[in-house]
Write an enzyme that holds these catalytic residues in place. Structure first.
Site, short mmCIF file in Angstrom:
data_model
loop_
_atom_site.label_atom_id
_atom_site.label_comp_id
_atom_site.label_asym_id
_atom_site.label_seq_id
_atom_site.Cartn_x
_atom_site.Cartn_y
_atom_site.Cartn_z
N ARG A 101 0.87 -1.19 0.00
CA ARG A 101 0.00 0.00 0.00
C ARG A 101 0.90 1.23 0.00
O ARG A 101 1.72 1.39 0.91
CB ARG A 101 -0.92 0.01 1.23
CG ARG A 101 -1.62 1.36 1.44
CD ARG A 101 -2.70 1.32 2.50
NE ARG A 101 -3.89 0.67 2.01
CZ ARG A 101 -5.11 0.85 2.54
NH1 ARG A 101 -5.28 1.66 3.57
NH2 ARG A 101 -6.16 0.21 2.05
N HIS A 128 -7.57 1.03 -6.29
CA HIS A 128 -7.77 0.20 -5.09
C HIS A 128 -8.48 -1.08 -5.54
O HIS A 128 -9.65 -1.31 -5.27
CB HIS A 128 -8.61 0.96 -4.06
CG HIS A 128 -8.57 0.38 -2.67
ND1 HIS A 128 -7.83 -0.75 -2.35
CD2 HIS A 128 -9.17 0.78 -1.52
CE1 HIS A 128 -8.00 -1.02 -1.05
NE2 HIS A 128 -8.80 -0.11 -0.53
N GLN A 131 -10.47 -3.51 -3.14
CA GLN A 131 -11.75 -2.96 -2.67
C GLN A 131 -12.85 -3.20 -3.69
O GLN A 131 -13.95 -3.67 -3.35
CB GLN A 131 -11.61 -1.45 -2.41
CG GLN A 131 -12.89 -0.79 -1.92
CD GLN A 131 -13.28 -1.28 -0.55
OE1 GLN A 131 -12.47 -1.23 0.37
NE2 GLN A 131 -14.50 -1.78 -0.38
N ASP A 217 -17.16 7.28 -1.09
CA ASP A 217 -15.85 7.12 -0.46
C ASP A 217 -15.55 8.44 0.24
O ASP A 217 -16.26 9.44 0.02
CB ASP A 217 -14.80 6.82 -1.56
CG ASP A 217 -13.39 6.59 -1.03
OD1 ASP A 217 -13.21 6.44 0.19
OD2 ASP A 217 -12.45 6.56 -1.86
N CYS A 257 -16.82 2.16 1.01
CA CYS A 257 -15.64 1.31 1.18
C CYS A 257 -15.05 1.40 2.58
O CYS A 257 -14.26 0.54 2.97
CB CYS A 257 -14.59 1.66 0.13
SG CYS A 257 -14.06 3.38 0.20
N ARG A 285 -13.74 -8.28 1.87
CA ARG A 285 -12.32 -8.04 1.59
C ARG A 285 -11.52 -9.32 1.91
O ARG A 285 -10.62 -9.69 1.15
CB ARG A 285 -11.80 -6.88 2.46
CG ARG A 285 -12.44 -5.52 2.18
CD ARG A 285 -12.07 -5.00 0.82
NE ARG A 285 -10.65 -4.93 0.65
CZ ARG A 285 -9.86 -3.92 1.07
NH1 ARG A 285 -10.42 -2.87 1.64
NH2 ARG A 285 -8.56 -3.94 0.88
#
Ligand code: CP
Ligand code: NVA
Length: 298
Positions: A101, A128, A131, A217, A257, A285
């Site tokens: 990340r 992402h 996600q 988001d 998310c 996830r």
């Protein structure tokens, strides 16, 4: 060698395969016999904060027989300026896979190229992918295939999560509407690269009418903190709340998310009314990333 670096680089067939396996991971959790990461150590290198991604990868790697090793970028020499390509070459000689990340997408790609081990993008400024795969699993569970559906993304339409949605739309054949002020609409070049049916507008009502999914988001993504005041001012009015929900289809899903900032991109009442869906997304996830892990080592 397989990597998961972006939704852009995945084919529709690969996405479908990962989603099908994610359903198996979920159904058989706790009693599946396969251990595809047995004897392996996976480095989780994080330059940004995380709750869901970190926990789901630590648990997921363990459940597949491997050992996760969490490395905060600030605690390793990378945080003091050691080049990504040198860090990658060290990792490549010691661990079997990496989950990374960070900020620039180019850094994850450089890491994968130099480490020569399966590498998974755990969020960059540009994408992402993990996600969006979990979100697609959630939509599939509740509404069936995403193909032909209308997904409306409300808020920062130029963020990493929105970009991954844009690439998914063309591949899976759903309509994506992005409701955002002009300044926070996606780049025209990215839209062209992605193709598919993506409508960008600052008319929130028009974007929401008849939607199957309303998605949002945070307004201030990690790394954008210096722009907080400007963002909060510009995005005010692009909130998912009760009056926006009324414009969508009757049983439309409201998705987030996470982490959520109540009173900003979503109001408390709407968040809590849709908590079952939102926390299914979070749970998925784990399942979808286990499927990704199994896929990259296959
Ligand atoms: N949605 C998500 O990636 O959450 P974290 O930042 O907590 O990992
Ligand atoms: N767009 C957000 C997603 C957080 C999971 C960020 O990058 O901070």
């Amino acid at each position: 060698m397989k990597h998961l670096l972006s939704i852009e680089k995945l084919s529709a067939v690969e996405i479908e395969r990962i989603l099908a396996d994610a359903a198996v991971m979920k159904r058989e959790r706790g009693h599946h016999a396969f251990q595809p990461l047995k004897g392996q150590t996976w480095a989780l290198i994080f330059s940004k904060s995380s709750t869901r991604t970190r926990v789901s990868f630590e648990v997921g790697v363990s459940e597949l027989g491997g050992r996760p090793m969490f490395l905060s970028a600030g605690d390793i020499q990378m945080g003091r300026g050691e080049p990504i390509k040198d860090t990658a070459r060290v990792m490549g000689r010691m661990v079997h896979g990496a989950v990374f990340r960070t900020f620039a997408q180019a850094d994850v790609e450089e890491f994968a190229a130099y480490a020569k081990i399966p590498t998974i993008n755990a969020l960059t400024d540009e994408e992402h992918p993990c996600q969006i795969l979990a979100d697609l699993q959630t939509i599939h569970e509740k509404l069936g295939s995403a193909a032909g559906k209308v997904v409306t993304f409300i808020g920062d339409g130029a963020c990493n999560v929105a970009s991954s949605w844009i690439f998914a739309a063309a591949k899976l054949g759903f309509e994506l509407r992005i409701a955002a002020p002009k300044k926070f609409q996606p780049d025209a070049k990215l839209l062209k690269r992605a193709g598919g049916k993506v409508i960008c507008t600052d008319d929130l009502k028009a974007a929401t009418g008849d939607a199957d999914v309303l998605y949002t988001d945070v307004w201030v993504s990690m790394g954008k903190e210096a722009e907080s005041a400007d963002r909060l001012a510009a995005l005010n009015g692009f909130q998912i709340n009760q009056s926006v929900v009324k414009l969508a289809k009757k049983n439309a899903l409201v998705m987030h998310c996470l982490p959520a900032y109540r009173g900003k991109e979503i109001d408390e009442k709407t968040f809590e009314a849709n908590a079952a869906t939102i926390f299914d997304q979070a749970e998925n996830r784990l399942h979808v990333q286990k499927a990704v892990l199994r896929w990259v080592v296959s």
